[in-house]
Design an enzyme around this catalytic site. Structure first.
Site, mmCIF file in Angstrom:
data_model
loop_
_atom_site.group_PDB
_atom_site.id
_atom_site.type_symbol
_atom_site.label_atom_id
_atom_site.label_comp_id
_atom_site.label_asym_id
_atom_site.label_seq_id
_atom_site.Cartn_x
_atom_site.Cartn_y
_atom_site.Cartn_z
ATOM 1 N N ASP A 183 -4.674 -2.641 4.429
ATOM 2 C CA ASP A 183 -3.612 -2.810 5.420
ATOM 3 C C ASP A 183 -3.567 -4.262 5.881
ATOM 4 O O ASP A 183 -4.015 -5.157 5.162
ATOM 5 C CB ASP A 183 -3.831 -1.843 6.588
ATOM 6 C CG ASP A 183 -2.525 -1.268 7.108
ATOM 7 O OD1 ASP A 183 -1.740 -2.032 7.696
ATOM 8 O OD2 ASP A 183 -2.292 -0.059 6.943
ATOM 9 N N HIS A 186 -0.616 -2.647 12.595
ATOM 10 C CA HIS A 186 -0.454 -1.595 11.596
ATOM 11 C C HIS A 186 -1.807 -1.081 11.104
ATOM 12 O O HIS A 186 -2.057 0.128 11.065
ATOM 13 C CB HIS A 186 0.376 -2.152 10.441
ATOM 14 C CG HIS A 186 0.990 -1.140 9.543
ATOM 15 N ND1 HIS A 186 0.323 -0.598 8.478
ATOM 16 C CD2 HIS A 186 2.227 -0.583 9.530
ATOM 17 C CE1 HIS A 186 1.125 0.245 7.832
ATOM 18 N NE2 HIS A 186 2.289 0.275 8.459
ATOM 19 N N SER A 204 3.750 5.302 6.570
ATOM 20 C CA SER A 204 2.472 4.610 6.792
ATOM 21 C C SER A 204 1.566 5.413 7.709
ATOM 22 O O SER A 204 0.340 5.326 7.613
ATOM 23 C CB SER A 204 2.718 3.243 7.435
ATOM 24 O OG SER A 204 3.157 2.312 6.492
#
Length: 783
Positions: free
Chosen positions: A171, A237, A562
């Site tokens: 990520d 994220h 995601s």
């Protein structure tokens, strides 16, 4: 004249000769090149992934390791560079990565002249130019049935919360100091763990056991990107996905008072190994992704979760997720990947290789409810992340700007909106920016109307002023009231978290849809999991202006496939703990054949248009972890089982060998080709491509349920097709016994189906129902 390119090439050849003489001088560590002091890029060189033709391999008598060999191959063409880099006289490292596991090749910086010379070498297969991939972006453990006391059960009891399993996350960075990564009470990682932590020793612990950064390829494309290894960036994220997969228990988690409770990941006792391959607003470089997977396999991860992909349908042999994923399953590593966020348009999927678990996104049954109370006393529900204790007081005038989007400060004039509630359509800029502009103009509140394509789904964000986000249909009702009322007013009522939302789960509007562009005979996505309004850890909430000295919120709501992928990665870790000998294919099969096809009203899971979701949106269904841990039968496969399938796709030998590396090279001429519908996959797709429009799919199932058991087949299909299963009954006598069956699908009227036909095949034995979606389509077998 001293040519700096020649000088660098000479340096490269010197290193190669030294390595060949067994002097311990390497161009790169086992993972990556040691960066040179200077790396200015003046546009002469570009990054390429160079694939070496099979069966070429290095001579261990001449080269100490594969890195030395790759350096020698690169140096053999270096003298052909004609341009100079006079502005950068420093010795530039040309070899970026030397891959050991995921592909027979290396990443390097070369000129077009060098590439042209390299293309004439007998060891050269092809060179792929640089490519950028993109990230595909508290209540879900309860919703998925993971929790439960001694009497109620729950998957956490059965799986010990994934203890000892290592989940690798690729990520954009991780906030290591987040409470979700607290190692208190965690046992040390298993002895097989060989990874490392590039944070200082006080940051990594028995929860976050590894943290590494990959930027050797990315740094050449983006000026100003510095070595981010110490520390790895505190990515929003990556922190969110990591805490979703395996975050520790964190009490009193919320987003401004919404969703209050104990936050935790799917596998709270699993370990996290983090690999940074993406950078904010820049994406994820293909060659860095390959390097991270290369290392993760050697580090000893059990699960890989990738919330990234590329929207262009590229060949499996050119795609880092496909290449790395195959090597992962070859080493017993389960890999799940996000399906993409470009739905609801068809054929928008990414990560389509059959050895990956491709995960779409669904809603959950929790909403953050706020209502708009109109002057006519009607009350219309939307959602908000304002603190539920927020009060609006007396009704305020309702207004709308000229074009309705509130996208420009020039139309949000104080004299028009001060003290009023403004209604804004989607478009222009994000709603959080609109709220800031409206606040500066003195607005009392804002109503944000979601896009029509989102249906009833609302994705709330924190805003600078009291804000209610409403579905498109609700927005039209508010506008109609404004048009028919001379003095339209409204106020807000903030109600906080509400559960048991009817008709949930539902397929998320943004979740990418099939069909599979690279292999029509394999249904994708494989299944769906929670990916809408997921509460998980972040370094801080974005786009929110906090009061001075206010505590920084450490949790936020995010949506995307995601968010769905790490849910499945964590659940796979639970299954891995309970069944440590199961192959990646067996875990994948267990997840798919036990997936749910109905919602909490016992109706077919719906799409955002209210109609039942198709298989191209839903896959096998919505994950049911409690059932997946005891599926009865599994469709098992080894990595070698995919080789005849790749030959059946008419891939060249070299492309097949690129994918299966480091396995020995094969020749498809010496193998039996496997049609797509014959791959031992948990879903069945029949392609009726020519008269008499009949197809037969062959399958093998392995008994992992009751030792002595009999399964009877049940088939449900529309009258337009006929299905025959042979044999119709499977009798097992021992565990791990494998039995075969075939499914013949015929068009009932002798014509190709005008539209896809959906049905299901179920093997039923007592408590076990092993279900496969059955999709019948017309057209050619090749995508």
């Amino acid at each position: 004249m001293d040519n700096p390119i020649h000088r660098r090439c000479a340096l490269l050849r010197l290193v190669v000769r030294a390595a060949a003489a067994a002097v311990l001088l390497l161009l790169l560590s086992p993972a990556a090149v040691t960066p040179a002091a200077g790396h200015n890029d003046h546009g002469v060189h570009k990054n390429y992934l160079v694939i070496v033709r099979s069966p070429y391999e290095y001579d261990k008598k001449l080269h100490q390791n594969v890195s030395s060999w790759h350096a020698s191959l690169l140096s053999s063409v270096c003298d052909s560079a004609k341009e100079t880099l006079e502005a950068d006289p420093s010795a530039m490292t040309r070899l970026i990565y030397s891959y050991r596991n995921v592909v027979n090749g290396f990443a390097a910086r070369m000129t077009l002249e060098e590439l042209e010379k390299m293309s004439k070498m007998d060891w050269f297969d092809r060179a792929l130019p640089e490519q950028t991939y993109h990230l595909l972006t508290t209540h879900t453990p309860e919703m998925l049935g993971l929790m439960g006391g001694p009497r109620r059960g729950g998957l956490w009891n059965t799986s010990n919360m994934g203890e000892g399993v290592i989940i690798g996350i690729l990520d954009d960075g991780i906030y290591a100091g987040h409470p979700s990564f607290d190692g208190a009470g965690m046992k040390p990682p298993p002895a097989k763990w060989k990874g490392r932590c590039d944070f200082n020793k006080t940051v990594c612990n028995n929860k976050l056991i590894g943290a590494r950064s990959y930027f050797e390829s990315a740094k050449w494309k983006w000026k100003g990107l510095r070595d981010p290894v110490l520390p790895i960036s505190e990515g929003q994220h990556g922190t969110h996905t990591s805490s979703t997969a395996a975050g520790a228990f964190v009490p009193n988690a919320s987003v401004f008072g919404n969703g209050v409770g104990t936050a935790t990941g799917m596998a709270p006792r699993a370990h996290i190994a983090f690999y940074q391959v993406c950078y904010e607003q820049k994406g994820c470089d293909r060659d860095d992704i390959l390097a991270a997977v290369d290392d993760a396999i050697e580090d000893g991860v059990d699960i890989l979760s990738l919330s990234l992909g590329h929207e262009d349908a590229v060949d499996f042999s050119d795609d880092p997720v496909s290449l790395g994923g195959y090597t992962a399953i070859l080493n017993g590593v389960f890999i799940c990947a996000a399906a993409g966020n470009t739905g609801p348009s068809p054929a928008t999927l990414v990560n389509e290789a059959p050895w990956l678990l491709t995960v779409g996104a669904s809603t959950s049954d929790r909403r953050f409810v706020a209502s708009v109370k109109l002057g006519d006393k009607s009350e219309l529900d939307g959602e908000s992340l304002n603190d539920p204790k927020t009060t609006m007081g007396d009704p305020r005038p309702l207004v709308q700007d000229v074009d309705g989007t509130c996208a420009s400060e020039s139309v949000l004039l104080a004299q028009k909106i001060t003290g009023k509630i403004i209604i804004c359509d989607a478009g222009g800029v994000v709603s959080t920016e609109k709220a800031k502009m409206a606040k500066r103009a003195g607005a009392a509140g804002m109503i944000v109307v979601s896009p029509e394509v989102f249906g009833p789904v609302v994705i709330p964000r924190p805003h600078a002023i009291p804000t209610v986000q409403v579905p498109y249909a609700t927005g039209q009702k508010i506008k109609s009231y404004m048009q028919t009322s001379r003095d339209a007013t409204a106020t807000f009522v903030f109600k906080g978290s509400m559960f048991k939302t009817p008709q949930s789960p539902m397929v998320a509007p943004f979740s990418s849809r099939g069909p599979n562009r690279r292999s029509r005979g394999i249904l994708k996505p494989d299944l769906i999991g929670p990916g809408v309004n997921v509460l998980a850890g972040v370094p801080s909430i974005e786009d929110v202006e906090l009061a001075p000295k206010a505590e920084v919120p450490r949790f936020d709501i995010k949506s995307g496939t995601s968010m769905a992928a790490p849910h499945l990665g964590g659940i796979a870790a639970l299954i891995k703990h309970a069944h440590p000998t199961w192959s990646p294919a067996a875990i994948k099969s267990a997840l798919m054949t036990t997936a749910e096809t109905t919602d909490n009203l016992r109706k077919p899971i719906a799409d955002v248009d209210g109609k039942p979701a198709t298989f191209l949106a839903l896959g096998a269904g919505h994950v049911n972890p409690q059932k997946a841990i005891d599926p009865g039968l599994v469709y098992n496969m080894t990595a070698a089982g995919y080789v005849p399938y790749l030959c059946g796709l008419n891939y060249t030998d070299q492309k097949v060998n690129t994918i299966i590396y480091p396995e020995p090279p094969v020749s498809c001429a010496n193998l039996s080709r496997l049609e797509q519908d014959d791959l031992n996959y948990p879903s069945i797709t029949a392609i009726l491509d020519q008269p008499p429009f009949t197809a037969t799919a062959n399958r093998s199932v392995t008994n992992v349920g009751a030792a002595s058991s009999t399964y009877v087949v049940e088939v449900e299909v529309p009258a337009s097709v006929k299905v025959e299963v042979n044999p119709p009954k499977l009798t097992f006598r021992v565990l791990d016994e494998v039995l075969n069956y075939s499914v013949t699908i015929k068009s009932a009227d002798g014509r190709a189906p005008a539209s896809p036909v959906e049905g299901q095949l179920k093997w039923v034995s007592g408590k076990y129902v092993v279900r496969s979606p059955l999709l019948v389509v017309a057209g050619t077998r090749q995508a």
